[in-house]
Design a protein around this motif. Structure first.
Motif, PDB file in Angstrom:
ATOM      1  N   PRO A 173      15.588  44.691  56.496  1.00  8.40           N
ATOM      2  CA  PRO A 173      14.740  43.530  56.253  1.00  8.40           C
ATOM      3  C   PRO A 173      13.306  43.738  56.718  1.00  8.40           C
ATOM      4  O   PRO A 173      12.406  43.017  56.302  1.00  8.40           O
ATOM      5  CB  PRO A 173      15.430  42.423  57.065  1.00  8.40           C
TER       6      PRO A 173
ATOM      7  N   THR B 295      16.935  45.380  50.519  1.00 10.31           N
ATOM      8  CA  THR B 295      17.574  44.591  51.567  1.00 10.31           C
ATOM      9  C   THR B 295      19.003  44.305  51.134  1.00 10.31           C
ATOM     10  O   THR B 295      19.441  44.721  50.056  1.00 10.31           O
ATOM     11  CB  THR B 295      16.833  43.272  51.801  1.00 10.31           C
ATOM     12  N   THR B 296      19.745  43.632  51.970  1.00 10.81           N
ATOM     13  CA  THR B 296      21.135  43.289  51.637  1.00 10.81           C
ATOM     14  C   THR B 296      21.322  41.790  51.426  1.00 10.81           C
ATOM     15  O   THR B 296      22.444  41.298  51.488  1.00 10.81           O
ATOM     16  CB  THR B 296      22.079  43.760  52.761  1.00 10.81           C
ATOM     17  N   ASP B 297      20.224  41.056  51.180  1.00 11.71           N
ATOM     18  CA  ASP B 297      20.295  39.597  50.989  1.00 11.71           C
ATOM     19  C   ASP B 297      20.999  38.920  52.165  1.00 11.71           C
ATOM     20  O   ASP B 297      21.785  37.982  51.985  1.00 11.71           O
ATOM     21  CB  ASP B 297      21.019  39.254  49.682  1.00 11.71           C
ATOM     22  N   GLY B 298      20.730  39.430  53.373  1.00 10.71           N
ATOM     23  CA  GLY B 298      21.287  38.822  54.561  1.00 10.71           C
ATOM     24  C   GLY B 298      22.719  39.182  54.859  1.00 10.71           C
ATOM     25  O   GLY B 298      23.315  38.651  55.801  1.00 10.71           O
TER      26      GLY B 298
ATOM     27  N   GLY C 184      21.844  42.663  57.434  1.00 10.92           N
ATOM     28  CA  GLY C 184      21.427  41.268  57.312  1.00 10.92           C
ATOM     29  C   GLY C 184      21.455  40.535  58.634  1.00 10.92           C
ATOM     30  O   GLY C 184      20.653  39.608  58.850  1.00 10.92           O
TER      31      GLY C 184
END
Length: 431
Positions: free
Chosen positions: A376, A406-409, A414
């Motif tokens: 992130p 990113t891993t979208d949270g 995330g």
């Protein structure tokens, strides 16, 4: 004097990059390396080299062991002595100890048990597939004359430097006289019972490091025995890297080798470019123990770094792993180790430069490297050009491309626990 021959043919051949254990790697005539090694042993036997038993160390995987055993069976008649196949171990020293135990048992079965008189053993690398009979004879003659150990060696023509310092910045600490240096080959010959005792000493001694034994003469040296050097031969080169396959091909094409060649239809496929994949993961350093963040050989001020022995540059480390993978040289753990003092604070740029040298030494040039950072933070896009330029410079100008995601949270990334670098690399054989 009773003599056994131990042939080390259990190695994975990582640096050769053939995709099979080294002993099974095909040469230019399409036949495995071990075929040629056993032919050279049969030639030595025909030239008068005395053997009472042969032990071949085989790879641990069952399928590979069967293939090696099949090759050995084809040559058993030419060797004209009992032949035993024994699984190798995790380290070279483990494999040789297993081979020596088998040689001890084989000589005992032939009526030459320990304590009944002197016994000899020759330890030979299958990778030295073209060793001429004269080298076998020189080693055996030295043992017959009373030497406890004898190794073939060639004078060194290059100037050799000893170095100290970290992996990324070694400095010269000395220049030994070339007249005192020899490039040692195999077969290496020993009094069998003395070598068994020397290996046991290396295995059990608190001061010794058995895993560091690169040949068996080192064990005898450590045990205080004199090791005699006899003349080696250029033909007894060791097949280790793709470049050595070219040397082997030239030898096979030379006079007297035509009978070994297969029909033209079985010619080997030309060497092709190779790809590799690498990854690296690090946890963020604790907030109460911050470290600088290095990413893509670029420092990121005001960003908390990662917990690592080195600078923790996941982009550079992933690229190193990808290049080592493509060249068949293992991984960062194998090349640098994680517990070595000199790795403390080592930079990603220094590690990339070192790996680039290894890749070239293995006979490859770098085509390109692509790296993706999954985190992130920081915002890679703001300094992508700097990262690409810095990594390219470390690799001697090879093109590098950098991307981010990113891993979208989701997952540990995330949750802010760490970050990941992925990389692919393309290398091509040097013409």
């Amino acid at each position: 004097m009773p003599t056994a021959l131990v042939i080390a043919a259990a190695g994975a051949g990582t640096r050769l990059g053939a995709g099979v254990p080294k002993a099974l790697a095909p040469l230019a005539d399409g036949r495995p390396l071990l075929d040629h090694c056993l032919e050279s042993v049969a030639a030595a036997r025909a030239a008068g080299v005395a053997l009472d038993a042969v032990v071949v160390l085989v790879p641990p995987a069952e399928a590979d062991a069967r293939r090696v055993a099949d090759i050995v069976a084809r040559h058993a008649a030419g060797l004209a002595v009992p032949v035993t196949c024994v699984p190798g171990g995790a380290e070279r020293a483990d494999s040789v100890r297993a081979g020596l135990a088998a040689a001890d048992a084989a000589l005992a079965d032939a009526g030459h048990a320990a304590g009944a008189g002197p016994r000899r053993v020759l330890v030979h690398d299958a990778a030295r597939a073209f060793t001429p009979p004269a080298v076998f004879r020189a080693v055996q003659d030295a043992l017959a004359a009373g030497a406890p150990a004898a190794v073939p060696g060639l004078p060194v023509t290059d100037t050799i430097k000893t170095v100290t310092g970290p992996a990324g910045r070694p400095v010269v600490s000395g220049t030994p006289a070339r007249s005192s240096l020899r490039a040692v080959q195999t077969p290496q010959g020993f009094d069998l019972d003395l070598l068994l005792a020397a290996h046991e000493l290396a295995r059990t001694s608190a001061e010794a490091d058995a895993s560091a034994l690169t040949d068996d003469a080192m064990a005898m040296e450590a045990a205080g025995h004199e090791v005699l050097v006899v003349p080696g031969d250029e033909a007894s080169f060791k097949v280790t890297s793709p470049r050595d396959l070219e040397t082997a091909a030239a030898r096979l094409a030379g006079p007297g080798r035509a009978e070994s060649a297969l029909p033209a239809a079985a010619a080997p496929v030309p060497a092709l470019p190779r790809t590799g994949f690498g990854t690296d993961v690090h946890a963020w350093a604790p907030e109460d123990a911050p470290r600088p963040l290095w990413l893509g050989c670029v420092e990121w001020p005001d960003q908390r770094g990662v917990a690592a022995t080195s600078d923790g540059d996941v982009a550079a480390h992933a690229a190193c792993n990808a290049l080592l993978s493509a060249a068949g040289l293992g991984d960062l753990g194998a090349v640098f180790g994680v517990d070595r003092f000199e790795m403390r604070g080592a930079t990603g740029a220094a590690m990339l430069a070192h790996v680039a040298g290894l890749v070239e030494a293995a006979g490859f040039r770098i085509g390109n490297v692509a790296v993706q950072v999954v985190a992130p933070r920081p915002k890679v896009g703001t300094r992508r050009g700097e990262m690409e330029a810095a990594m390219s410079a470390a690799l001697g100008g090879a093109p590098v491309s950098v991307s981010a995601a990113t891993t979208d949270g989701l997952g540990f990334i995330g949750r802010g626990e760490g970050l990941v670098g992925f990389a692919t690399a393309l290398v091509a054989p040097i013409p």
